[in-house]
Design a protein around this motif. Sequence first.
Motif, PDB file in Angstrom:
ATOM      1  N   PHE A  34       0.839  -1.197   0.000  1.00 11.51           N
ATOM      2  CA  PHE A  34       0.000   0.000   0.000  1.00 11.51           C
ATOM      3  C   PHE A  34       0.874   1.247   0.000  1.00 11.51           C
ATOM      4  CE2 PHE A  34      -3.817  -2.310   0.639  1.00 11.51           C
ATOM      5  CZ  PHE A  34      -3.528  -3.358   1.490  1.00 11.51           C
ATOM      6  N   TYR A  36       0.748   5.264   0.883  1.00 16.28           N
ATOM      7  CA  TYR A  36       0.031   6.328   1.575  1.00 16.28           C
ATOM      8  C   TYR A  36       0.751   7.650   1.338  1.00 16.28           C
ATOM      9  CZ  TYR A  36      -2.217   2.608   4.354  1.00 16.28           C
ATOM     10  OH  TYR A  36      -2.916   1.502   4.768  1.00 16.28           O
ATOM     11  N   GLN A  38       1.082  11.552   3.185  1.00 21.35           N
ATOM     12  CA  GLN A  38       0.805  12.328   4.385  1.00 21.35           C
ATOM     13  C   GLN A  38       1.254  13.766   4.173  1.00 21.35           C
ATOM     14  OE1 GLN A  38       2.947  11.285   7.994  1.00 21.35           O
ATOM     15  NE2 GLN A  38       1.244  11.934   9.273  1.00 21.35           N
ATOM     16  N   LEU A  44      -2.600  10.035   7.357  1.00 20.89           N
ATOM     17  CA  LEU A  44      -2.170   9.249   6.204  1.00 20.89           C
ATOM     18  C   LEU A  44      -3.384   8.923   5.348  1.00 20.89           C
ATOM     19  CD1 LEU A  44      -0.104   8.528   8.622  1.00 20.89           C
ATOM     20  CD2 LEU A  44       0.555   6.650   7.122  1.00 20.89           C
ATOM     21  N   PHE A  91       4.996  13.531   2.346  1.00 13.35           N
ATOM     22  CA  PHE A  91       5.660  12.379   2.954  1.00 13.35           C
ATOM     23  C   PHE A  91       4.943  11.137   2.419  1.00 13.35           C
ATOM     24  CE2 PHE A  91       8.616  10.627   5.743  1.00 13.35           C
ATOM     25  CZ  PHE A  91       8.055   9.777   6.693  1.00 13.35           C
ATOM     26  N   ILE A  93       4.552   7.046   2.336  1.00 17.98           N
ATOM     27  CA  ILE A  93       4.840   5.874   3.158  1.00 17.98           C
ATOM     28  C   ILE A  93       4.246   4.640   2.499  1.00 17.98           C
ATOM     29  CG2 ILE A  93       4.606   4.818   5.445  1.00 17.98           C
ATOM     30  CD1 ILE A  93       4.025   7.555   6.589  1.00 17.98           C
ATOM     31  N   PHE A 107       5.112  -1.003   8.107  1.00 15.25           N
ATOM     32  CA  PHE A 107       5.294   0.256   7.398  1.00 15.25           C
ATOM     33  C   PHE A 107       6.760   0.531   7.132  1.00 15.25           C
ATOM     34  CE2 PHE A 107       1.186   2.316   7.173  1.00 15.25           C
ATOM     35  CZ  PHE A 107       0.428   1.550   8.040  1.00 15.25           C
ATOM     36  N   PRO A 109       9.833   3.373   6.447  1.00 15.69           N
ATOM     37  CA  PRO A 109      10.181   4.576   7.208  1.00 15.69           C
ATOM     38  C   PRO A 109       9.736   5.868   6.538  1.00 15.69           C
ATOM     39  CG  PRO A 109      12.092   3.728   6.085  1.00 15.69           C
ATOM     40  CD  PRO A 109      10.994   2.726   5.847  1.00 15.69           C
ATOM     41  N   ARG A 112      10.453  11.563   2.233  1.00 17.52           N
ATOM     42  CA  ARG A 112      10.022  12.960   2.209  1.00 17.52           C
ATOM     43  C   ARG A 112      10.426  13.576   0.881  1.00 17.52           C
ATOM     44  NH1 ARG A 112       7.771  15.521   6.008  1.00 17.52           N
ATOM     45  NH2 ARG A 112       8.470  14.071   7.602  1.00 17.52           N
TER      46      ARG A 112
END
Lengths: 116, 117
Positions: A34, A36, A38, A44, A91, A93, A107, A109, A112
Amino acid sequence: GAVVSQHPSRVICKSGTSVKIECRSLDFQATTMFWYRQFPKKSLMLMATSNEGSKATYEQGVEKDKFLINHASLTLSTLTVTSAHPEDSSFYICSAPQPGHSYEQYFGPGTRLTVT
Amino acid sequence: AQKVTQAQTEISVVEKEDVTLDCVYETRDTTYYLFWYKQPPSGELVFLIRRNSFDEQNEISGRYSWNFQKSTSSFNFTITASQVVDSAVYFCALRGYYGGSQGNLIFGKGTKLSVKP
């Protein structure tokens, strides 16, 4: 425990260029991963589900031509932000569920991305 | 539809105080999973706990405890004797049951906890 890595951890790029982010499951195979996103000080939001051997499934409002996802192998998924713009700064993820472990999800790390 | 609500946007406490972070969820699934994650300034999500819907036992892990109340659809998180290192954003998340180890998490908006010395 299971580990998911992401590379790079930070990237700065110029508007109009493309950036590739890698997500790897290091000690297990992941048929699904997945992605995500943010925004600063926000939650998220799922962007897409990456499926090994088939096309990714995108959430509503996420441009599939802009955020290219390729699940090349059972341990690697990549997210490419094409023709990046400053509003793509965020960000990112990834996560991967480890099969046979009570639906545990691991998850990475995070990466960015800053687009100048 | 699934939804997670963390009504507290920011909480500030003084070290050694107890603090409770609220989480209310909505789902039509009869089987589901609830999670809490900690996100320090570095950004990496740190897994704290997973609770499945048919296990309403409260759990304690050191200074952390969780209160799952299915009747009120809440899964609150308490930190006892808070410490400065507890300062972070805490996310509550929900995942439905998909018949396998698939399925994404639905996250709340997070609660930023600041613990002052």
